[in-house]
Design a protein around this motif. Structure first.
Motif, PDB file in Angstrom:
ATOM      1  N   SER A  14       0.909  -1.084   0.050  1.00 34.68           N
ATOM      2  CA  SER A  14       0.045   0.068   0.068  1.00 34.68           C
ATOM      3  C   SER A  14       0.831   1.281   0.114  1.00 34.68           C
ATOM      4  O   SER A  14       0.570   2.373  -0.663  1.00 34.68           O
ATOM      5  N   TRP A  49      -8.797   0.418   5.230  1.00 34.88           N
ATOM      6  CA  TRP A  49      -8.577  -1.039   5.101  1.00 34.88           C
ATOM      7  C   TRP A  49      -7.929  -1.250   6.395  1.00 34.88           C
ATOM      8  O   TRP A  49      -8.347  -2.419   6.892  1.00 34.88           O
ATOM      9  N   HIS A  53      -9.123  -4.286   8.832  1.00 37.09           N
ATOM     10  CA  HIS A  53      -8.536  -5.404   9.478  1.00 37.09           C
ATOM     11  C   HIS A  53      -8.409  -5.578  10.769  1.00 37.09           C
ATOM     12  O   HIS A  53      -8.579  -6.907  11.106  1.00 37.09           O
ATOM     13  N   ASN A 127     -15.743  -9.409   0.751  1.00 32.29           N
ATOM     14  CA  ASN A 127     -14.591  -9.810   1.985  1.00 32.29           C
ATOM     15  C   ASN A 127     -15.066 -10.820   2.804  1.00 32.29           C
ATOM     16  O   ASN A 127     -14.699 -11.633   3.370  1.00 32.29           O
TER      17      ASN A 127
END
Length: 339
Positions: A14, A49, A53, A127
């Motif tokens: 990233s 993100w 997570h 997801n």
């Protein structure tokens, strides 16, 4: 929270993408507004993100997919979208107030949130599918491993307890009792049959109640007391409310057998075995006078077997303690309603 190797790799990728975006903007002589917009988008996406997570890791412990599927879906969907929109809006206001002269625009805020929901819903749903399939695959592998361990435990149990020496010793005692005390020999035969019946029955069960295990142990201890007379002394002190809890079958028998197998037993210094219950654990304590020839083999295979079987039903671990005088094993009792 400990970062996994996979997460670190994703984070590095990233950061590389962020650097690449700004490099492209620099090489194309983009204006300041485009820089700010691109930077805001990239940084916001990374924050969204990362936050999701850690949310996933947290819910994996408190609401595992395979145990709380529906509840987990709604909780993670709701919290995930709320958390993501919160990050998007906070970062937007920070950008507007800190780096630009323009005030926040209502149209931009509404469009940003609507667009965010439209993007987040399918993204989070995909997801979810990936997470569920991953957990399902892991559960399948664990189930197959458990079946193998169960079959192996069954074979080991039958091998140990249908051993010709064990059979011979009990038949020999029974033979000697018949000529001395007919009534005692009849009781001994009934207990002997109970032990074998329970061994064959329990070897096919994953869990049994503590009450059933204690009833089996009563017959097993009766055989031992006749065989060893006063050389083995057992003391059982367990509250009746614990009898409805569960444990893998033959657990107590294996621990008592190990104590007899690995310790010196005599009338002068009898082997004392105490079985009690405290804080949801069944405590099995025996005196320690290890046979010299047994020092290399301390019965760990039996304990390892018990630990593996427990690992499939509870996160609580089997605890083993040893001091110069005693050997203590604490096994967690399983409450199916709570666990």
């Amino acid at each position: 929270m400990r970062l996994t190797k996979k997460f670190k790799v994703q984070l590095i990728i990233s950061l590389i993408v962020v650097g690449a975006v700004f490099l492209v903007l620099y090489l194309t002589d983009a204006d300041r507004e485009l820089y700010l917009t691109a930077g805001w988008l990239v940084i916001t996406l990374i924050l969204v993100w990362v936050s999701n997570h850690f949310l996933t890791k947290k819910l994996d412990r408190s609401l595992p997919w395979l145990k709380h599927g529906n509840k987990r879906f709604y909780w993670q969907l709701g919290i995930g979208i709320f958390l993501s929109l919160l990050i998007i809006n906070v970062s937007y206001f920070i950008l507007k107030f800190s780096l630009t002269a323009d005030p926040p625009d209502t149209t931009q805020i509404v469009s940003m949130n609507v667009l965010g929901i439209l993007i987040l819903l399918p993204t989070i749903s995909i997801n979810f599918g990936i997470q569920f399939l991953s957990n399902w695959k892991t559960a399948q592998l664990n189930s197959e491993q458990f079946q193998k361990e169960t079959i192996r435990a069954e074979l080991t149990t039958l091998k140990n307890h249908l051993d010709p020496h064990f059979l011979f010793n009990n038949l020999n005692i029974l033979s000697s009792l018949i000529s001395v005390d007919t009534e005692l020999s009849q009781t001994y035969l009934e207990k002997f049959a109970d032990v074998y019946r329970n061994i064959l029955k329990s070897s096919k069960e994953e869990l049994v109640t503590l009450n059933d295990e204690l009833r089996f142990i009563a017959s097993y201890l009766y055989l031992l007391e006749i065989r060893f007379e006063d050389s083995i002394q057992t003391f059982i002190d367990i509250d009746s409310k614990e009898h409805v809890k569960y444990l893998p079958p033959l657990t107590l028998q294996m621990l008592i057998e190990n104590a007899i197998k690995h310790n010196i037993i005599s009338e002068i210094r009898p082997l004392k075995i105490h079985i009690s219950c405290q804080n949801g654990y069944l405590n099995i304590k025996n005196g320690l006078r290890v046979k010299k020839v047994e020092k290399r083999n301390s019965g760990k295979s039996g304990l390892d077997n018990i630990k593996k079987r427990y690992s499939y039903f509870t996160d609580r671990e089997v605890q083993v303690f040893q001091n110069p005088d005693n050997f203590i094993v604490k096994i967690p009792l399983i409450d199916l309603e709570a666990d």
